[in-house]
Design a protein around this motif. Sequence first.
Motif, short mmCIF file in Angstrom:
data_model
loop_
_atom_site.label_atom_id
_atom_site.label_comp_id
_atom_site.label_asym_id
_atom_site.label_seq_id
_atom_site.Cartn_x
_atom_site.Cartn_y
_atom_site.Cartn_z
N UNK A 190 99.81 107.75 -22.94
CA UNK A 190 100.12 109.07 -23.51
C UNK A 190 98.88 109.67 -24.18
N UNK A 191 98.21 108.90 -25.01
CA UNK A 191 96.99 109.38 -25.67
C UNK A 191 95.88 109.62 -24.66
N UNK A 192 95.78 108.75 -23.69
CA UNK A 192 94.76 108.88 -22.65
C UNK A 192 94.95 110.19 -21.88
N UNK A 193 96.18 110.49 -21.51
CA UNK A 193 96.45 111.72 -20.78
C UNK A 193 96.14 112.96 -21.61
N UNK A 194 96.41 112.89 -22.90
CA UNK A 194 96.06 114.02 -23.77
C UNK A 194 94.55 114.22 -23.80
N UNK A 195 93.81 113.12 -23.95
CA UNK A 195 92.35 113.22 -24.02
C UNK A 195 91.73 113.67 -22.70
N UNK A 196 92.37 113.35 -21.61
CA UNK A 196 91.84 113.76 -20.31
C UNK A 196 91.81 115.27 -20.14
N UNK A 197 92.58 116.00 -20.96
CA UNK A 197 92.54 117.46 -20.89
C UNK A 197 91.25 118.03 -21.46
N UNK A 198 90.48 117.21 -22.16
CA UNK A 198 89.21 117.66 -22.76
C UNK A 198 88.07 117.73 -21.74
N UNK A 199 88.29 117.16 -20.56
CA UNK A 199 87.26 117.14 -19.52
C UNK A 199 87.95 117.31 -18.17
N UNK A 200 87.92 118.50 -17.65
CA UNK A 200 88.68 118.84 -16.46
C UNK A 200 87.92 118.49 -15.18
N UNK A 201 87.97 117.21 -14.83
CA UNK A 201 87.38 116.74 -13.60
C UNK A 201 88.40 115.85 -12.91
N UNK A 202 88.49 115.96 -11.61
CA UNK A 202 89.50 115.21 -10.85
C UNK A 202 89.35 113.71 -11.06
#
Length: 177
Positions: free
Chosen positions: A54-66
């Motif tokens: 859950x936290x990982x997915x939130x943080x992944x929004x900070x860097x929009x790369x596939x």
Amino acid sequence: MHFNQLLRERYSIREYKPLKVSKALVIEVLEAGRMAPSAANKQPWNFILISDDENLNKLKTAYDREWFKNVPQMIVVCGDHEESWKRSVDQKDHCDVDAAIAIDHMTLRATELGLGTCWVCHFNPTIVREILQLPEHVEPIALLPLGYPVDNKAPEKKRKAFSEVAFEEVYGTPLKK
């Protein structure tokens, strides 16, 4: 692994197996960062391990790369500007320099352990700051994905010639090997 081999084999991994790294190996990587030198031995870094999906997915929004959407774990490297050394002559804050040295130690140790990393600086720090609830004096400096590479064959490194980066006595006078 011999150090020169390690330098040549470490590269940015952008494709990871969907496996979490054991806590024991993560601690080895974090310990390498902790052991890094820093200006005036201030050690102004914090390493925040993100393993929870859950936290990982939130943080992944900070860097929009596939490729970033498939990162199995991440270390967020932060710098504490209240702790960092400032040069007296011009007040240059060495927080970023110290964090960079710690990151380099972690990336090399990860490689030695058969793990992959990718030093990510192009991210939205506001998103990271909000998700991690960082105080104002603590800056998110880099995101360091950590995992098992799908393919760990190091590509050939492209580097400037020695004569373009190493000088003797005066800038512009190439140092002879």
